[in-house]
Design an enzyme around this catalytic site. Sequence first.
Site, PDB file in Angstrom:
ATOM      1  CD  GLU A 197      -2.643   1.259   2.597  1.00  0.00           C
ATOM      2  OE1 GLU A 197      -3.651   1.971   2.624  1.00  0.00           O
ATOM      3  OE2 GLU A 197      -2.238   0.594   3.574  1.00  0.00           O
ATOM      4  NE  ARG A 417       3.538  -8.551  11.553  1.00  0.00           N
ATOM      5  CZ  ARG A 417       2.813  -7.464  11.585  1.00  0.00           C
ATOM      6  NH1 ARG A 417       1.546  -7.520  11.228  1.00  0.00           N
ATOM      7  NH2 ARG A 417       3.319  -6.320  11.999  1.00  0.00           N
ATOM      8  CE  LYS A 427       2.625   0.958   6.026  1.00  0.00           C
ATOM      9  NZ  LYS A 427       1.765   1.095   4.831  1.00  0.00           N
TER      10      LYS A 427
END
Length: 769
Positions: A197, A417, A427
């Site tokens: 993204e 992950r 973030k």
Amino acid sequence: MSGALTLSPAASPFPWAAAATATYTGKATLNFDTAAKGVTLEIDGSKITAEDEIVQTLAKAGGLAEDSAKTAAYFALAKTLPTVTAFPEITAALDSLDDHLAYRTFLVGHEVTAADWIVWGALKGSVKIVGLLKNNKHPHLLRWFSHLESLESTQLAIAGLSEAKSAKARSNKTAASFALGLQNAKEGEVVTRFPPEPSGYLHIGHAKAAMLNQYFAKMYKGKMIIRFDDTNPTKERTEFEETILEDLALLDIHGDKITHTSDYFDQLYEYGLQMIKTGKAYADDTEQEQMRKERFDGIASKHRDDSIEDNLKHFAEMTSGSEEGTRWCVRAKLSVDNPNKALRDPVIYRTNLLPHHRTGSKWKVYPTYDFACPIVDSFEGVTHALRTNEYRDRNPQYYWMIEALGLRPVHIWDFSRLNFIYTLLSKRKLHWFVDTGLVRGWDDPRFPTVRGIRRRGLTVEALRQFMLAQGPSQAIVSLEWDSLWTLNKKVIDPVAPRFWALNKTNLVPVTIKGGPEKVEVKSVPKHKKNPDVGEKKTVYSSQIFLEQEDAISFDDQEEVTLMDWGNAIVRSKTTNESGVITAIELELHLDGDFRKTKKKVTWLSQPTGDHVLVDVTLLDYDYLITKKKLEENDDVKDFVTPVTEFREDALADANVHELKKGDIMQFERKGYYIYDGEIDGRKAFIHIPDGRAASIASKAAPQTGVATPVEGGKKAVAAATPEEQRGQLTTSETPVETKMFKVAKVYGEGEVPTPADTKMYKVKSVYDV
């Protein structure tokens, strides 16, 4: 032509040559099966069970260099080595190989051949031989052996074996199977995609996904698409697309094609309409909090059974961006109460009136990732969608979307992950550190961003090996940084040039008796074990500098070694009233044996007009937080490490002038560093951890390792005293917050009685006062 190599993880000796050749050529996937007997290659309709024939077949299929007449001798040697038990015979074989490789990169020719893999496999399969190689008696053979082992393909085979053994330990079944490859993959037809993204910088977690996608695309001679998932105008910016491509370039990752989800907004909108018209989706204006509660409790929305006409009307309002339309969203009609909550009527379209950075104000409605991703994957020909296993609950949703719209199916291959201790990947939390000025930007060496870790000195090769080794793992754990930095050291140590630097604090001037009358300059190797690194100029004179720490350790009349010069005897030391050494006199003793001295020290000639020293700053860093893993309810402000940057002023030899920003080198006896350019007129060098405990431990809590919240966030950081900065609990203190149940002590609250019947002498406790 692509085959399957079946082998048992418990095989002894393990068929390393076959496994490594399979992954190196990419001509066979590895199938680990504990029930397998021996090793079997099924390829092109034939079945081969002899390891030497398997290696030759795969080498031929992989187009390795043509073998010479000597190849047969190496295959014979590989068969003999495992049967040799006498130490002199093993040593003789290793000596012969070492001599042969003294002036050669590979056993036969100038490229890797079947001969290399068959011999490497025989050595790797012998614990005794691997142990002998570690003694450094065969440097050329060890260099060749280590090179083949460090290759990506070999690391993948090693990781596969490790995972297969772990799978066996976790399973009660008599046979466990683990396929190291992609399901139903065909050479030349595999298409993977990396869909970031464009709302921030890539971090080390993204790096794993990107590297695995590129690895499998190359493994099957396919393609990788870089697709920007730009479906949320609130967060996304064009500049982030540019930085993401720059980050990928730093990782040596380049897609075959760059696309955007926004390229397909028209088609996605039509599919949204189709979902409504076929009764597979409906419009809903339930408030967000209530919708979340209803989904959790398995309660149907009041609009779930609205007519198709009403749903289309509301979707039209959403499309126009009207005030009424902003209240609505569109949800897929999957299930109300499925045990998998990801399948409880997820939102597939929502309204956003902000202009999109690519399409402007054309659209007021945007698809969610869960709706757009499977559709665009199918459109773009993606064969295998690699996703972290945090999406596993949403995999059935992915397949449902494709089936509901009658699209071409896509295989999902999920992996764990990547999480590290003392590390934030959120973030939002990383933004907080940037916004509050606790770091200097997104490329700060303390950050887990791609830019940050590369600036800290982590190499692409080490990162790639680490990611591939983690690749098949499904375990969700917080990893230590040590293994990654240890890998990095193995990559940089053979090629990092060596220089010298001395801490400027209380630098000690030294007079050398018997030293040169005039300044002399000699060329010496930058790397004693690798002459290819080049040479540097070392200045010799009768006036040199030593570090205070070294000088204080010297005894009177002790013989020490001046590195790259020879031995010298300490004749006198001058000390001030504070105990600081202010001068030393050494007498050269070049006939002395450096092997007999306990202290080998770095030194620098005192500067003259023609031979100057360079002012440098050595930088080291700590973790940004004091807690290994932040819980969901933890506030990051409460766990900020008070001091995370450490500076040391030093003098370095003039050879550092040759370095370019980003060059990796070693200051001998100090560690590995990466040159970060000039800051305020001084050359700055950032310390690279080497994987040893001291280099990766949190400096905030050196004794206990227990996290301590920092009061007051940023203000407290600035005001903290050195004692407070240690951030450690007393040895008997227990954290107040705990999720453990409180239970009574098994021995009660009083003192535990000592059994009376004992043959031990009774002595008074040393703690009684």
